[in-house]
Design an enzyme around this catalytic site. Sequence first.
Site: not given
Length: 450
Positions: A75, A119, A165, A295, A297, A354
Amino acid sequence: MPVFPDGFLWGAATSSYQVEGAVSADGRGPSIWDTFCKLPGKIAGGDTGDAACDHYNRCHADVDIMAGLGLQAYRFSIAWPRVLPEGVGAVNEAGLDFYDRLVDALLAKGITPYPTLYHWDLPQALEDAFGGWPSREIVPAFVHYADVVSRRLGDRVHNWMTLNEPWVSAFLGYSTGFHAPGANDPALGVQASHHLLLAHGQAAPALRANGGAQTRVGIALDLHWVDAATDSEADRAAAYRQDGIQNRWFLDPVFKGAYPEDIVEMYRREIGTEPDIHDGDMAAIAAPIDFLGINYYFRNVVKADESVPVVKMRAVKPEGEYTEMGWEVHPESLYKLLVHLKEAYNPPALYITENGAAFTDRASPEGQVSDPRRAAYLRAHFAASHRAIAAGAPLRGYFVWSLMDNFEWSFGYSKRFGIVYVDFETQQRIVKQSGAWYAEVIKQNGFDHE
Ligand code: FCB
């Protein structure tokens, strides 16, 4: 040993501004991040993406590293100002040539390209011309860009992500000033988010038209599982609000064609604005996607706090393990998020686009990088994902963030997320122990518990 379903796709991710460098090579125009990095005090250490990982000039060697790891997919993102230096108008063929070379190099090694169109590196020219994403003029510009890129690559690229995002682009870029272009107006963030979603929705048909029948279009959202700090009604309402701001604000339009009414009401009441929706916008945004990129985290834990403007809450930090970013390590929340997404939105397919962790890594004099905490972080998140698949979440693949250490936005080069170490003085790459471990996971399509 947890074994993943046949065909599960293992990859790694980067983004253009974070790795490419070569910011003035071959006709690339400036992006809002080039400009932002030059503002005093915005980036740790005064760092910029001018050189980054020099991936623009080293992409063949980097693809060799990917092949060595056994990556099945990569990616990356395409830099809009490389392709259209002015954002609109004249196409810079040399910029497109770079992505052409990259795609061919990947395919030659059997690595499937998963590009993202946006991005965060908006052409500065579009910020100057009409103020970027808060203006509706951005939408046709983005559709044109998507058309140009997919005309060139659509014969070989079958999996596209429109945006990375959009919450970050909209709200950190235009409401808090933490990211480029550094605007500080809550109302601008709200309008930007609508135009980002609309750009996604209107670009998708262009991507499909320029590709074959196997073309698939998705979007990568930054999603957080949200917990209330206590069981009080106020804290639980705060958690629902945070879920609305961060998750439902993007998921509901894409999957249900409507913004969440509670958050629309909050923005109307608190900042006197609401998205400027024209006829047809919501239908375009809600046109079916082929996959949702996640994504993930860390989770959010929030507490009601009347003194905080607009959102009336704040984040709290429970006891636990934290990465160098100050992000809590909480794989159980990834499990909950995946299962919740399946139940609430029934997406056709999910990918982790991600997931990863920053730790302080050092190369030993012998040239080795030992990063057991990163491998442990990944292992725990793979395990959570494996459980979510067993519980019915349609998770089809996983992209580790990041392939290599890179320019971590306002943190500059101070945060290392790579499974490959980069010496930014010499541009030497070293596969970290976590990278070697990941290569084994890919080979076995699973991992040991140890
Ligand atoms: C995400 C970004 C990515 C990277 C990671 C750490 O929010 O999409 O570019 O910076 O965080």
